[in-house]
Design a protein around this motif. Sequence first.
Motif, PDB file in Angstrom:
ATOM      1  N   LEU A  14       2.181   2.384  -1.750  1.00  0.00           N
ATOM      2  CA  LEU A  14       2.422   2.880  -3.103  1.00  0.00           C
ATOM      3  C   LEU A  14       3.475   3.980  -3.082  1.00  0.00           C
ATOM      4  N   ARG A  15       3.323   4.916  -2.178  1.00  0.00           N
ATOM      5  CA  ARG A  15       4.249   6.051  -2.116  1.00  0.00           C
ATOM      6  C   ARG A  15       5.641   5.623  -1.652  1.00  0.00           C
ATOM      7  N   ALA A  16       5.708   4.471  -0.957  1.00  0.00           N
ATOM      8  CA  ALA A  16       7.001   3.924  -0.531  1.00  0.00           C
ATOM      9  C   ALA A  16       7.601   3.008  -1.599  1.00  0.00           C
ATOM     10  N   ASN A  17       6.957   2.962  -2.774  1.00  0.00           N
ATOM     11  CA  ASN A  17       7.405   2.140  -3.908  1.00  0.00           C
ATOM     12  C   ASN A  17       7.395   0.644  -3.611  1.00  0.00           C
ATOM     13  N   ARG A  18       6.465   0.231  -2.770  1.00  0.00           N
ATOM     14  CA  ARG A  18       6.274  -1.201  -2.571  1.00  0.00           C
ATOM     15  C   ARG A  18       5.471  -1.790  -3.735  1.00  0.00           C
ATOM     16  N   PHE A  19       4.600  -0.968  -4.322  1.00  0.00           N
ATOM     17  CA  PHE A  19       3.780  -1.380  -5.465  1.00  0.00           C
ATOM     18  C   PHE A  19       4.016  -0.432  -6.639  1.00  0.00           C
ATOM     19  N   ASP A  20       3.693  -0.921  -7.836  1.00  0.00           N
ATOM     20  CA  ASP A  20       3.651  -0.059  -9.009  1.00  0.00           C
ATOM     21  C   ASP A  20       2.308   0.643  -9.100  1.00  0.00           C
ATOM     22  N   MET A  21       1.260  -0.051  -8.653  1.00  0.00           N
ATOM     23  CA  MET A  21      -0.070   0.550  -8.680  1.00  0.00           C
ATOM     24  C   MET A  21      -0.941  -0.085  -7.605  1.00  0.00           C
ATOM     25  N   VAL A  22      -2.000   0.623  -7.257  1.00  0.00           N
ATOM     26  CA  VAL A  22      -3.021   0.112  -6.346  1.00  0.00           C
ATOM     27  C   VAL A  22      -4.285  -0.135  -7.156  1.00  0.00           C
ATOM     28  N   ALA A  23      -4.839  -1.339  -7.033  1.00  0.00           N
ATOM     29  CA  ALA A  23      -6.123  -1.677  -7.658  1.00  0.00           C
ATOM     30  C   ALA A  23      -6.969  -2.336  -6.589  1.00  0.00           C
ATOM     31  N   SER A  24      -7.752  -1.521  -5.874  1.00  0.00           N
ATOM     32  CA  SER A  24      -8.467  -2.053  -4.713  1.00  0.00           C
ATOM     33  C   SER A  24      -9.670  -1.184  -4.368  1.00  0.00           C
ATOM     34  N   ALA A  25     -10.573  -1.001  -5.339  1.00  0.00           N
ATOM     35  CA  ALA A  25     -11.755  -0.161  -5.114  1.00  0.00           C
ATOM     36  C   ALA A  25     -11.350   1.161  -4.471  1.00  0.00           C
ATOM     37  N   LEU A  26     -10.264   1.754  -4.981  1.00  0.00           N
ATOM     38  CA  LEU A  26      -9.723   2.999  -4.437  1.00  0.00           C
ATOM     39  C   LEU A  26     -10.509   4.179  -4.991  1.00  0.00           C
ATOM     40  N   TYR A  27     -11.261   4.840  -4.117  1.00  0.00           N
ATOM     41  CA  TYR A  27     -12.100   5.951  -4.549  1.00  0.00           C
ATOM     42  C   TYR A  27     -11.243   7.152  -4.963  1.00  0.00           C
ATOM     43  N   VAL A  28     -11.664   7.815  -6.031  1.00  0.00           N
ATOM     44  CA  VAL A  28     -10.988   9.011  -6.517  1.00  0.00           C
ATOM     45  C   VAL A  28     -11.516  10.211  -5.725  1.00  0.00           C
ATOM     46  N   THR A  29     -10.640  10.870  -4.995  1.00  0.00           N
ATOM     47  CA  THR A  29     -11.019  12.057  -4.228  1.00  0.00           C
ATOM     48  C   THR A  29      -9.987  13.156  -4.464  1.00  0.00           C
ATOM     49  N   PRO A  30     -10.401  14.427  -4.371  1.00  0.00           N
ATOM     50  CA  PRO A  30      -9.445  15.528  -4.541  1.00  0.00           C
ATOM     51  C   PRO A  30      -8.309  15.452  -3.532  1.00  0.00           C
ATOM     52  N   GLU A  31      -8.614  14.962  -2.321  1.00  0.00           N
ATOM     53  CA  GLU A  31      -7.592  14.877  -1.278  1.00  0.00           C
ATOM     54  C   GLU A  31      -6.526  13.847  -1.642  1.00  0.00           C
TER      55      GLU A  31
END
Length: 257
Positions: free
Chosen positions: A67-84
């Motif tokens: 995502l940060r390398a702009n390979r995707f526009d978004m991640v949708a994969s049970a990605l847990y929300v964490t402060p880190e």
Amino acid sequence: MQSLQAQTTVKEGVLTVGTDLTYPPYAYFEDKVPAGFDPDFSRLMAKKLGLKANILDTRFADLVLGLRANRFDMVASALYVTPERAKQIDYVPYLKTGSSLIVLNTSKNSPAVPADLCGMKVSTIKAASWTPKLTAVSESTCKEAGKQPIRIMEFPTSPEALLALKSGAADVMMEDAAVAHQMVTNMKDDIKVTSKGLIYPIVIGLGVNKDKPELRDALSKALADARDSGEYEALLKKYGLDAPTEQEIKDSLTPKK
């Protein structure tokens, strides 16, 4: 809703989505086609944005990097929300879950909470949000009680972590609660969940690059539109999942003391 074609996406007219398709019921292949809640939800979001969804199968540990390398526009994969993680990416929260502990039906172990895992080998998918929490339990609770540490065994995919459990290489597997439920449903003669409730309850969110606030805002509006139309609720009901409350979202982004 207005199309995002005039704005920045990886490919014009397309919403490119990173998903680990080894993770039912959230994401998997069915007849070589991406299936599960996250692909269905991604297609719904793309439709609301006037875009076509392109879902790319990517291992979980590489999703944020991609995502940060702009390979995707978004991640949708049970990605847990964490402060880190929130320091690296933006979120559009859309689900809530927790984790469960799984053992073989023949196992003498019956861990209910992380503190019960002292001295055990625990298999898990790589980069899971609960791994540092287990490490903290091992270094504090286990050590203070004079017990052996928790030995965490990380694998690229959930099926590989399950194989370690089934082969006897691991004593316990830690997994997302919905995924664990699916596994036990499919293999009830072999494995069982021993935890009694959700461990480390947490919110799941779409991941979006911090340098694309317009996309994050558009996705938030698309989610609101899907909620108003009833499509979001129908999708939750189809998979037996729940939406997070505003307080749960706030709590998930608050660093724990």
